[in-house]
Scaffold this active site. Structure first.
Site, mmCIF file in Angstrom:
data_model
loop_
_atom_site.group_PDB
_atom_site.id
_atom_site.type_symbol
_atom_site.label_atom_id
_atom_site.label_comp_id
_atom_site.label_asym_id
_atom_site.label_seq_id
_atom_site.Cartn_x
_atom_site.Cartn_y
_atom_site.Cartn_z
ATOM 1 N N ASP A 83 2.630 14.327 9.842
ATOM 2 C CA ASP A 83 1.224 13.912 9.823
ATOM 3 C C ASP A 83 0.314 15.129 9.670
ATOM 4 O O ASP A 83 0.638 16.224 10.124
ATOM 5 C CB ASP A 83 0.910 13.160 11.125
ATOM 6 C CG ASP A 83 -0.353 12.325 11.011
ATOM 7 O OD1 ASP A 83 -0.812 12.078 9.876
ATOM 8 O OD2 ASP A 83 -0.885 11.930 12.056
ATOM 9 N N ASN A 134 0.703 2.609 5.150
ATOM 10 C CA ASN A 134 0.169 3.528 4.129
ATOM 11 C C ASN A 134 -0.107 2.843 2.790
ATOM 12 O O ASN A 134 -0.850 3.364 1.967
ATOM 13 C CB ASN A 134 1.111 4.728 3.897
ATOM 14 C CG ASN A 134 1.125 5.722 5.029
ATOM 15 O OD1 ASN A 134 2.129 6.390 5.264
ATOM 16 N ND2 ASN A 134 0.020 5.849 5.754
#
Ligand code: IPE
Ligand code: MG
Length: 241
Positions: free
Chosen positions: A2, A50
């Site tokens: 991330d 996502n």
């Protein structure tokens, strides 16, 4: 993995630049894991959620994934790396899916290290797919409801032959699991670093592994029973440090 977007914003670059640099971190971390003889490495590359990102970003990520797979394939063969994937492959663009399946097939007999890519993956989605697989077998009479135990559940997850992770590293400082492995991390050691993924390289990985070695894993037992320091339980390992 991330923090690619935040890294890019801090550098005044596009998010896609952040993903590009994140891809280099992937290469570095796979290479270092190989040298340390870490037998299994899972990379959470793209979540079910996502897909909701802007089309351009999703498209760029899929492109990076495909070029990564094509570029790394010879190295996987040279070093005996087996590629596996977890997640809902049906949602991947056809070309990416084909490349992914080709590399999985090509590397299937490699046995020095397994790299698992979590793609179009979410932990809950995997649990639902596991439940459906078991339900279908019960419907077909292959399994009885009373047969279901932890082993049966594990065997119907996406990668039944990959052991549960010893260590879960999350970059960019977020203190959450974000729908990554749920079933598999019951006893994983958690390590959160503020370092953004594009900056997560040898030094940071080494720090995480050193911290892991200091942990005491009791698996619910007492301190005395578990007097051994934390060990990788996944394989014969034999790492240098
Ligand atoms: C992680 O970085 C990479 C992927 C999800 C593919 P992010 O893109 O989530 O970066 P942030 O969270 O916006 O910084
Ligand atoms: Mg993020």
């Amino acid at each position: 993995m991330d923090g690619n977007g935040r890294w890019a914003t801090l550098q005044g670059k596009s998010r896609i630049e952040g993903h590009r640099r994140g891809k280099t971190s992937v290469r570095v971390i796979v290479e270092m894991s190989r040298k340390l003889r870490i037998p299994y490495l899972t990379l959470f590359a793209f979540s079910t959620e996502n897909w909701l990102r802007p089309h351009d970003e999703v498209y760029a990520l899929m492109g990076l994934l495909e070029t990564y797979l094509i570029a790394e394939q010879p190295k996987m063969m040279r070093y005996g790396i087996r590629l596996q994937a977890v997640g809902d492959r049906d949602r991947l663009p056809a070309n990416v899916r084909r490349t992914l399946e080709d590399v999985i097939e090509l590397t299937r007999d490699n046995n020095r290290m397994t790299v698992v890519l979590a793609l179009s993956y979410s932990g809950r989605d995997e649990v639902v797919r596991m439940a459906n697989k078991i339900a279908r077998k019960i419907g077909d009479g292959e399994l009885q409801p009373g047969d279901i135990d932890e082993e049966i559940v594990s065997n119907h997850m996406d990668t039944p032959d990959v052991p549960d992770p010893d260590l879960l590293i999350r970059t960019s400082g977020e203190m959450r699991i974000s729908n990554f492995y749920l079933w598999q991390i019951a006893y994983s050691e958690l390590y959160v670093t503020p370092t953004l993924w594009p900056d997560f390289r040898e030094r940071e990985y080494h720090q995480a592994l050193m911290e892991f070695q200091r942990r005491r894993r009791r698996f619910g037992r007492t301190d005395e029973q578990a007097s051994e320091p934390a060990r990788l339980n996944a394989g014969s390992g034999g790492s240098e440090s």
